[in-house]
Design an enzyme around this catalytic site. Structure first.
Site, short mmCIF file in Angstrom:
data_model
loop_
_atom_site.label_atom_id
_atom_site.label_comp_id
_atom_site.label_asym_id
_atom_site.label_seq_id
_atom_site.Cartn_x
_atom_site.Cartn_y
_atom_site.Cartn_z
N HIS A 194 0.82 -1.32 -0.10
CA HIS A 194 0.05 -0.08 0.01
C HIS A 194 0.75 1.27 -0.03
O HIS A 194 0.26 2.35 -0.25
CB HIS A 194 -0.82 -0.01 1.30
CG HIS A 194 -1.81 -0.88 1.15
ND1 HIS A 194 -2.98 -1.25 0.26
CD2 HIS A 194 -2.22 -1.93 2.18
CE1 HIS A 194 -3.75 -2.16 0.40
NE2 HIS A 194 -3.57 -2.63 1.90
N ASP A 224 -4.33 -13.11 3.54
CA ASP A 224 -5.68 -12.40 4.16
C ASP A 224 -6.74 -12.70 3.29
O ASP A 224 -7.81 -12.34 3.46
CB ASP A 224 -5.63 -11.05 4.45
CG ASP A 224 -4.68 -10.16 3.36
OD1 ASP A 224 -4.68 -10.73 2.39
OD2 ASP A 224 -4.35 -8.83 3.82
ZN LIG Z 1 -4.01 -7.40 2.80
#
Ligand SMILES: [Zn+2]
Length: 310
Positions: A126, A247
């Site tokens: 990110h 995830d």
């Molecule tokens: Zn993630």
């Protein structure tokens, strides 16, 4: 040819605070899984520290200086609301993440290792060239890709990202660079909100595969097989970097996909088949997200088990 694991104790000392999902415990889970007898053939090495020059391959100098200045001697400093925090150990942790990723590239390009897994944290995908975001400070996957171009003279490098979140930072770093490919499967809608199929980069070098909440093995494998993997093969990379987040596992508390342990083994084997055909099997995999102990241990074990079968 061996599978090499790069790690460093400093990665435990990035401590974003009690209750934060991106905790040092994640790394205990990953390293614990890789201590099982079936992984005895792994080669292990401490990650070297990354250099400022490596970080600058992707990040702006003003941003790197701001992060260095923000690093606290004690307590926590917030970089991105409450999501991304720095503790006293964070600077060394993120520099070891960068050093591991670049050393991983060096190892596969020189033929010292067949493939590499970087057991490092925090995650990086990110982090944009000038912004920390979503638990991420420096984008080690993007840095490793540019390092392969600049240091080793490779002409085409791909990042494949199966973390359940879209890697907006990697996409931002690669968007205008046709020599870099970014392919991501991710749940949509979900944080950070980017990653629509129409975000395709300057030359079709970005391929986004938004997947609906609740989907599992069947949808993931079909869309990977029909969309993302053929695009990766067409790009003809000379090196593949994997942003390996776990995830999208059905146990994960931060998302709503339903992958099983072996789906992570499956996608690894599929990417390896392309790497075997096109780039001598060269893969550098880098740990990204994964926030349930069961999903992280099971998914990561399946991933590394596959990497070892080369
Ligand atoms: Zn993630």
């Amino acid at each position: 040819m061996t599978t090499l694991v790069l790690h460093h104790q400093a990665c435990f000392r990035h401590e974003p605070g009690p209750g934060h999902p991106e905790s040092p415990q994640r790394l205990h889970v990953v390293l614990g899984a890789l201590q099982q007898p079936e992984f005895a053939q792994l080669a292990w090495r401490e990650a070297p520290p990354g250099t400022r020059e490596q970080v600058l391959l992707v990040h702006h100098a003003e941003y790197v200086d701001a992060i260095a200045d923000a690093a606290p001697r004690g307590g926590l400093v917030a970089l991105d609301g409450g999501d991304t925090l720095m503790s006293a150990g964070s600077w060394e942790a993120v520099m070891r993440c960068v050093g591991a990723a670049c050393a991983g590239v060096d190892a596969v390009v020189t033929g010292e290792a067949g493939n590499v897994f970087c057991a490092t944290r925090p995650c990086g995908h990110h982090a944009e060239p000038d912004r920390a975001m979503g638990f991420c400070i420096f984008n080690q996957a993007a840095i490793a890709a540019v390092h392969a171009l600049d240091r080793h003279g490779l002409e085409r490098v791909a990042v494949i990202d199966f973390d359940v979140h879209h890697g907006n930072g990697t996409q931002a770093a690669f968007f205008d660079r046709p020599e870099l490919f970014y392919g991501s499967s991710h749940q949509s809608p979900l944080y950070p909100g980017t990653g629509a199929a129409h975000e395709t980069g300057v030359s079709g070098n970005i391929v986004n595969l938004p997947l609906p909440p609740g989907c599992g093995t069947e949808v993931f494998r079909a869309r990977m097989t029909n969309e993302l993997l053929p695009a990766l093969r067409r790009f003809a990379p000379e090196l593949i970097i994997v942003s390996a987040g776990f995830d999208a596992h059905r146990c994960d508390p931060l998302a709503d996909m339903n992958l099983e342990d072996d789906d992570f083994g499956w996608i690894t084997r599929e990417v390896m088949a392309i790497a075997d055909d096109l780039c001598g099997g060269r893969i550098v995999s880098i740990l990204e997200g994964g926030y349930s102990a069961a999903g992280l241990a099971g998914g990561c074990a399946a991933h590394v088990r596959a990497l070892m079968q080369h």
